[in-house]
Design a protein around this motif. Structure first.
Motif, short mmCIF file in Angstrom:
data_model
loop_
_atom_site.label_atom_id
_atom_site.label_comp_id
_atom_site.label_asym_id
_atom_site.label_seq_id
_atom_site.Cartn_x
_atom_site.Cartn_y
_atom_site.Cartn_z
N LEU A 1 -4.65 102.36 1.74
CA LEU A 1 -5.43 101.85 2.87
C LEU A 1 -6.86 101.61 2.41
CD1 LEU A 1 -4.34 104.28 5.73
CD2 LEU A 1 -3.31 102.06 5.11
N PHE B 1 -18.84 103.95 -6.50
CA PHE B 1 -19.99 103.76 -5.60
C PHE B 1 -19.88 104.70 -4.41
CE2 PHE B 1 -20.05 99.81 -7.92
CZ PHE B 1 -21.40 99.54 -8.06
N ARG C 1 -9.84 99.21 4.61
CA ARG C 1 -10.63 99.14 5.85
C ARG C 1 -10.06 100.01 6.96
NH1 ARG C 1 -10.43 93.95 3.85
NH2 ARG C 1 -12.42 92.89 3.41
N TYR D 1 -20.49 94.41 6.01
CA TYR D 1 -20.11 94.66 4.62
C TYR D 1 -18.67 95.16 4.55
CZ TYR D 1 -19.77 96.96 0.10
OH TYR D 1 -19.34 97.36 -1.14
N ILE D 2 -18.29 96.03 5.48
CA ILE D 2 -16.92 96.55 5.48
C ILE D 2 -15.93 95.45 5.89
CG2 ILE D 2 -15.32 98.19 6.60
CD1 ILE D 2 -17.81 99.96 7.21
N HIS E 1 -8.68 92.80 -3.66
CA HIS E 1 -9.89 93.48 -3.20
C HIS E 1 -10.12 93.25 -1.70
CE1 HIS E 1 -12.96 95.76 -5.46
NE2 HIS E 1 -13.74 95.54 -4.42
N SER F 1 -3.65 93.87 -5.70
CA SER F 1 -4.81 93.84 -4.81
C SER F 1 -5.61 92.59 -5.04
CB SER F 1 -5.68 95.08 -5.08
OG SER F 1 -6.82 95.08 -4.25
C1 LIG Z 1 -16.30 98.14 2.23
C2 LIG Z 1 -15.37 98.09 1.05
C3 LIG Z 1 -15.78 98.63 -0.16
C4 LIG Z 1 -14.89 98.64 -1.25
N1 LIG Z 1 -15.28 99.24 -2.41
C5 LIG Z 1 -14.40 99.32 -3.43
C6 LIG Z 1 -14.74 100.02 -4.61
O1 LIG Z 1 -15.83 100.59 -4.72
N2 LIG Z 1 -13.83 100.05 -5.61
C7 LIG Z 1 -12.61 99.43 -5.51
O2 LIG Z 1 -11.82 99.48 -6.45
N3 LIG Z 1 -12.26 98.76 -4.40
C8 LIG Z 1 -13.12 98.70 -3.36
N4 LIG Z 1 -12.76 98.04 -2.22
C9 LIG Z 1 -11.43 97.42 -2.14
C10 LIG Z 1 -10.40 98.40 -1.57
O3 LIG Z 1 -10.09 99.41 -2.49
C11 LIG Z 1 -9.08 97.68 -1.22
O4 LIG Z 1 -8.65 96.94 -2.34
C12 LIG Z 1 -9.18 96.77 -0.01
O5 LIG Z 1 -10.08 97.30 0.94
C13 LIG Z 1 -7.80 96.59 0.61
O6 LIG Z 1 -7.83 95.73 1.68
P1 LIG Z 1 -7.91 96.22 3.23
O7 LIG Z 1 -9.30 96.75 3.41
O8 LIG Z 1 -7.66 94.99 3.99
O9 LIG Z 1 -6.89 97.29 3.42
C14 LIG Z 1 -13.62 98.04 -1.12
C15 LIG Z 1 -13.23 97.49 0.10
C16 LIG Z 1 -14.09 97.52 1.18
C17 LIG Z 1 -13.62 96.95 2.49
#
Ligand SMILES: Cc1cc2nc3c(=O)[nH]c(=O)nc-3n(C[C@H](O)[C@H](O)[C@H](O)COP(=O)(O)O)c2cc1C
Length: 383
Positions: A330, A110, A332, A26-27, A277, A275
């Motif tokens: 940041l 969440f 992940r 999931y991550i 996401h 972003s």
């Molecule tokens: C496991 C996971 C859960 C995430 N949950 C949220 C969240 O609840 N709300 C949100 O705005 N972004 C969420 N994101 C997106 C992150 O805020 C961010 O945009 C993204 O992880 C950036 O990319 P990177 O992981 O490659 O650094 C999530 C990302 C991951 C990996």
């Protein structure tokens, strides 16, 4: 354990061994073919850094201003859901690591720990990320919680009004999880240390729903029901509505075009986060770093521009700042640290990236992040 982590990839590998596969995937995963997920990191290779010699400044200063505050580092911890499932009290551990490093943390809607728990445990700069629900009364209640916890900044995430398909999650049955089944229990039991830690801390549930039994019992059911409540019809009018609800700093997270960034500013946002996401939504979308110049051009100083996506190295952070981002979030990178080694793992990742940024500045002949900002793109070469 953290000593064995000498870069983000090490933390990723350890996390994979330590937490159940269903959570690691999931991550780690992205949408569909995961092209955008890969592009986010690969596209840092489009720029090289200027090497300068015999002018190394002693004691480089990594502090810089973004989101209304002088922060110790040019990067902060962005919102990631369910940190408390990767390590017991994961959000609290992450918040403590952020406060110790004097950088902000943004708590996801969440989350297992609530923003109230975080405020009780940390005097650091807290930000809150909101998924806007169809039920606006509940959205208002969430915002009131952030105000009460003295959060300085509210993020509204705009790139997830529908959830894309992450095939690893489909394969693992992640989305269909509602409660613990014998099959799931058997899979979780393959990570005994993680299980023990979780058993000791009690059944996790979504902190913000403490007074809302209608969302079900336990994090799995609550998360499913909360996701169903996210408003798929969110529009720019709602950003203006949020502006009226929240008097602090408002950030629109999840723009990937100049036009949308300008629209966000017009609706009253103080900042945008470029972003996609983390490649978890529109597969085939551009990498964030490749869009940064377009957004800066379009916004032309009307609001602040931050960025996330694919940041795994200090050099990635230096490139984004040189291109004009005021700060980096940041995702992940620190989450792998948390899943690998708890609070010490998050601290380790922050320290490693701090050192990488510091060495990069030194080898570029720069004395500070503020000097990097002033020099801008003149320290980059297009490859
Ligand atoms: C496991 C996971 C859960 C995430 N949950 C949220 C969240 O609840 N709300 C949100 O705005 N972004 C969420 N994101 C997106 C992150 O805020 C961010 O945009 C993204 O992880 C950036 O990319 P990177 O992981 O490659 O650094 C999530 C990302 C991951 C990996």
């Amino acid at each position: 354990m953290p000593a064995r982590i000498i870069n983000v990839e090490d933390a990723r590998r350890l996390a994979k061994r330590r937490i159940p596969k269903i959570f690691f995937d999931y991550i780690d995963g992205g949408a569909f073919a995961e092209r955008t997920l890969r592009a986010n990191s690969e596209d840092f290779g489009r720029w090289s850094l200027e090497q300068r010699v015999l002018r190394t400044a002693p004691n480089r200063n990594l502090a810089t201003t973004y989101l209304g505050r002088r922060n110790a580092l040019p990067f902060m911890l962005g919102p990631v859901g369910f940190l408390g499932l990767y390590a017991a009290n994961g959000e609290l551990k992450t918040a403590r690591a952020a406060a110790a490093a004097d950088i902000p943390i943004c708590l996801s809607t969440f989350s297992i720990n609530s923003i109230t728990d975080l405020r009780a445990a940390s005097q650091g700069d807290l930000h809150f990320q909101l998924y806007v629900l169809r039920d606006r009364e509940l959205a208002r209640e969430f915002i009131a919680g952030a105000v009460a916890a003295r959060a300085s900044t509210l993020y509204v995430t705009v790139d997830t009004t529908i959830t894309s398909v992450r095939e690893r999650d489909v394969r693992n049955g992640f989305r269909a999880l509602q409660h613990l089944t014998p099959g799931l229990l058997a899979r979780l039991a393959m990570r005994p240390f993680w299980c023990l830690e979780m058993l000791r801390s009690g059944m996790p549930s979504v902190g913000i729903l403490k007074d809302h039994p209608e969302f079900g019992l336990g994090a799995l059911a609550q998360a499913t029901n909360l996701s169903r409540g996210i408003d798929p019809d969110l529009s720019w009018h709602d950003i203006a509505w949020l502006r009226e609800q929240w008097s602090g700093r408002l950030v629109v997270k999840g723009v990937l075009s100049g036009e949308d960034a300008v629209r966000a500013c017009e609706c009253g946002a103080d900042a945008v986060v470029i972003s996609n996401h983390g490649g978890r939504q529109l597969d085939g979308a551009a990498s964030t770093i490749s869009i940064l110049p377009e957004v800066l051009d379009a916004v032309a100083g009307r609001c602040e521009v931050l960025i996330d996506g694919g940041f795994r190295r200090g050099t990635d952070i230096v490139k984004a700042i040189a291109l004009g981002a005021s700060g980096v979030l940041l995702g992940r990178a620190y989450t792998y640290g948390l899943a690998a080694a708890g609070e010490a793992g998050v601290t380790r990742i922050i320290e490693l990236l701090r050192d990488e940024v510091d060495i990069t500045l030194a080898l570029m002949g720069l004395a500070s992040i503020d000097e990097l900002k002033a020099r801008g793109t003149s320290v980059l070469r297009a490859v």
